[in-house]
Design a protein around this motif. Sequence first.
Motif, PDB file in Angstrom:
ATOM      1  N   PRO A   1     -19.998 -10.647   1.206  1.00  0.00           N
ATOM      2  CA  PRO A   1     -19.103 -11.218   2.222  1.00  0.00           C
ATOM      3  C   PRO A   1     -17.682 -10.688   2.082  1.00  0.00           C
ATOM      4  CG  PRO A   1     -19.447 -12.792   0.476  1.00  0.00           C
ATOM      5  CD  PRO A   1     -20.326 -11.612   0.145  1.00  0.00           C
ATOM      6  N   ILE A   2     -16.860 -10.993   3.086  1.00  0.00           N
ATOM      7  CA  ILE A   2     -15.474 -10.550   3.120  1.00  0.00           C
ATOM      8  C   ILE A   2     -14.558 -11.764   3.258  1.00  0.00           C
ATOM      9  CG2 ILE A   2     -13.730  -9.333   4.501  1.00  0.00           C
ATOM     10  CD1 ILE A   2     -15.461  -7.392   3.047  1.00  0.00           C
ATOM     11  N   LEU A   3     -13.484 -11.774   2.496  1.00  0.00           N
ATOM     12  CA  LEU A   3     -12.415 -12.755   2.673  1.00  0.00           C
ATOM     13  C   LEU A   3     -11.298 -12.035   3.414  1.00  0.00           C
ATOM     14  CD1 LEU A   3     -11.291 -15.590   2.075  1.00  0.00           C
ATOM     15  CD2 LEU A   3     -10.361 -14.665  -0.059  1.00  0.00           C
TER      16      LEU A   3
ATOM     17  N   GLU B   1     -18.593  -9.316  -6.181  1.00  0.00           N
ATOM     18  CA  GLU B   1     -19.351 -10.240  -5.332  1.00  0.00           C
ATOM     19  C   GLU B   1     -18.850 -10.261  -3.888  1.00  0.00           C
ATOM     20  OE1 GLU B   1     -20.042 -11.471  -9.488  1.00  0.00           O
ATOM     21  OE2 GLU B   1     -18.214 -11.061  -8.324  1.00  0.00           O
ATOM     22  N   PHE B   2     -17.588  -9.894  -3.678  1.00  0.00           N
ATOM     23  CA  PHE B   2     -17.002  -9.913  -2.337  1.00  0.00           C
ATOM     24  C   PHE B   2     -15.786  -8.994  -2.314  1.00  0.00           C
ATOM     25  CE2 PHE B   2     -14.774 -12.956  -4.874  1.00  0.00           C
ATOM     26  CZ  PHE B   2     -13.457 -12.934  -4.442  1.00  0.00           C
ATOM     27  N   ASP B   3     -15.283  -8.680  -1.107  1.00  0.00           N
ATOM     28  CA  ASP B   3     -14.066  -7.889  -0.939  1.00  0.00           C
ATOM     29  C   ASP B   3     -13.000  -8.741  -0.265  1.00  0.00           C
ATOM     30  OD1 ASP B   3     -15.363  -5.739  -2.034  1.00  0.00           O
ATOM     31  OD2 ASP B   3     -14.970  -4.377  -0.349  1.00  0.00           O
ATOM     32  N   TYR B   4     -11.737  -8.364  -0.472  1.00  0.00           N
ATOM     33  CA  TYR B   4     -10.623  -9.026   0.208  1.00  0.00           C
ATOM     34  C   TYR B   4      -9.930  -8.025   1.125  1.00  0.00           C
ATOM     35  CZ  TYR B   4      -6.256 -11.433   1.159  1.00  0.00           C
ATOM     36  OH  TYR B   4      -5.194 -12.015   1.804  1.00  0.00           O
TER      37      TYR B   4
ATOM     38  N   VAL C   1     -13.630 -16.440   6.154  1.00  0.00           N
ATOM     39  CA  VAL C   1     -14.764 -15.966   5.356  1.00  0.00           C
ATOM     40  C   VAL C   1     -15.768 -15.355   6.335  1.00  0.00           C
ATOM     41  CG1 VAL C   1     -16.576 -16.581   3.734  1.00  0.00           C
ATOM     42  CG2 VAL C   1     -14.368 -17.757   3.635  1.00  0.00           C
ATOM     43  N   ILE C   2     -16.076 -14.084   6.125  1.00  0.00           N
ATOM     44  CA  ILE C   2     -16.909 -13.318   7.058  1.00  0.00           C
ATOM     45  C   ILE C   2     -18.209 -12.916   6.375  1.00  0.00           C
ATOM     46  CG2 ILE C   2     -16.920 -11.403   8.687  1.00  0.00           C
ATOM     47  CD1 ILE C   2     -14.586 -13.306   9.122  1.00  0.00           C
ATOM     48  N   THR C   3     -19.316 -13.024   7.090  1.00  0.00           N
ATOM     49  CA  THR C   3     -20.622 -12.656   6.537  1.00  0.00           C
ATOM     50  C   THR C   3     -20.735 -11.148   6.383  1.00  0.00           C
ATOM     51  OG1 THR C   3     -21.748 -12.379   8.666  1.00  0.00           O
ATOM     52  CG2 THR C   3     -21.615 -14.626   7.779  1.00  0.00           C
ATOM     53  N   PRO C   4     -21.693 -10.664   5.609  1.00  0.00           N
ATOM     54  CA  PRO C   4     -21.886  -9.220   5.453  1.00  0.00           C
ATOM     55  C   PRO C   4     -22.160  -8.493   6.766  1.00  0.00           C
ATOM     56  CG  PRO C   4     -23.050 -10.398   3.735  1.00  0.00           C
ATOM     57  CD  PRO C   4     -22.571 -11.434   4.700  1.00  0.00           C
ATOM     58  N   SER C   5     -22.640  -9.216   7.771  1.00  0.00           N
ATOM     59  CA  SER C   5     -22.913  -8.581   9.070  1.00  0.00           C
ATOM     60  C   SER C   5     -21.705  -8.658  10.008  1.00  0.00           C
ATOM     61  CB  SER C   5     -24.125  -9.248   9.737  1.00  0.00           C
ATOM     62  OG  SER C   5     -23.856 -10.619  10.010  1.00  0.00           O
ATOM     63  N   GLY C   6     -20.618  -9.316   9.568  1.00  0.00           N
ATOM     64  CA  GLY C   6     -19.400  -9.343  10.367  1.00  0.00           C
ATOM     65  C   GLY C   6     -19.211 -10.583  11.217  1.00  0.00           C
ATOM     66  N   LYS C   7     -19.917 -11.672  10.920  1.00  0.00           N
ATOM     67  CA  LYS C   7     -19.766 -12.902  11.690  1.00  0.00           C
ATOM     68  C   LYS C   7     -18.871 -13.895  10.944  1.00  0.00           C
ATOM     69  CE  LYS C   7     -24.134 -12.628  14.231  1.00  0.00           C
ATOM     70  NZ  LYS C   7     -25.398 -13.318  14.581  1.00  0.00           N
TER      71      LYS C   7
END
Length: 278
Positions: free
Chosen positions: A75-77, A110-113, A184-190
């Motif tokens: 996921p993306i923050l 685990e995630f990117d910012y 907070v964005i899902t790996p697919s961009g939602k």
Amino acid sequence: MVLQVSRFLGILLFASASLFAYDPSARFDKNEKPKELEGVGVQEKLGNQLDLSLAFRNEAGEKVLLSSFFKRDKPILLSLVYYKCPTLCNFHLNGITDTLKKLDWQVGEEFDYVAVSFDPKETPDLARAKRSAYLKEYSRGDGKGWHFLTGEQKEITALADSVGFSYKWNPENEQWIHSSVAYVITPSGKISRYLHGITFDQRTLRLSLLEASDGKIGDFTDQFALFCFQFDPGKNTYTLYAYNIMKLGGFLTLLIMAAFLIPFWIRHNRNSELIRKE
């Protein structure tokens, strides 16, 4: 140390500005929105798909697509800020960094910012300096996973609209008026979660990222915590979910009953067999 001093000065500046901006003679209807804040705010669009084909400039000045930051299961923050902001954006970035320092998860693992400037006049040089300051404060890893972007007005507007972020320029004090929120964005961009404010609860951020990844990051204890807690938009945090707690209690009750009854049934059947043989 530099960031800590800047935070202290920022708080003093913010408090001073609030005092001088207050006019005791002013009267507002409780439902009236101050004129300066008209057209400013956040309209939540949970589940909305970001346009991952939007192009920005990274801190090195390279043209990059949003899609390059979205990786499988990660996921993306996301934050929309502007790097010359004298108050609110600094508070927001400080709050994000403080919380990230407390997480045992590491940015880039685990995630990117991703921070995106909504001021089209800001440059990659400014983004690079801002990124370096917060990487020094974070003091973990090699900087992988931290992205500070700038862009053109068209792309900025498209991204802001997709997350429901409204802001405007105030010519009187030459600052942007805006809200403070992390996405907070899902790996697919939602869009999975909105985290409002300038301070962030560690558990809320962790569970939000876990939920956005659909449980593909974290361990069993994280999955168990997500089962027991549910996000409360009114409190902007996760609270105990009574229904799932009741289900868990019912399941544990069945296990306890089974632990007592199964040995009893086994002994009963054995005694019945012995009686029949006699």
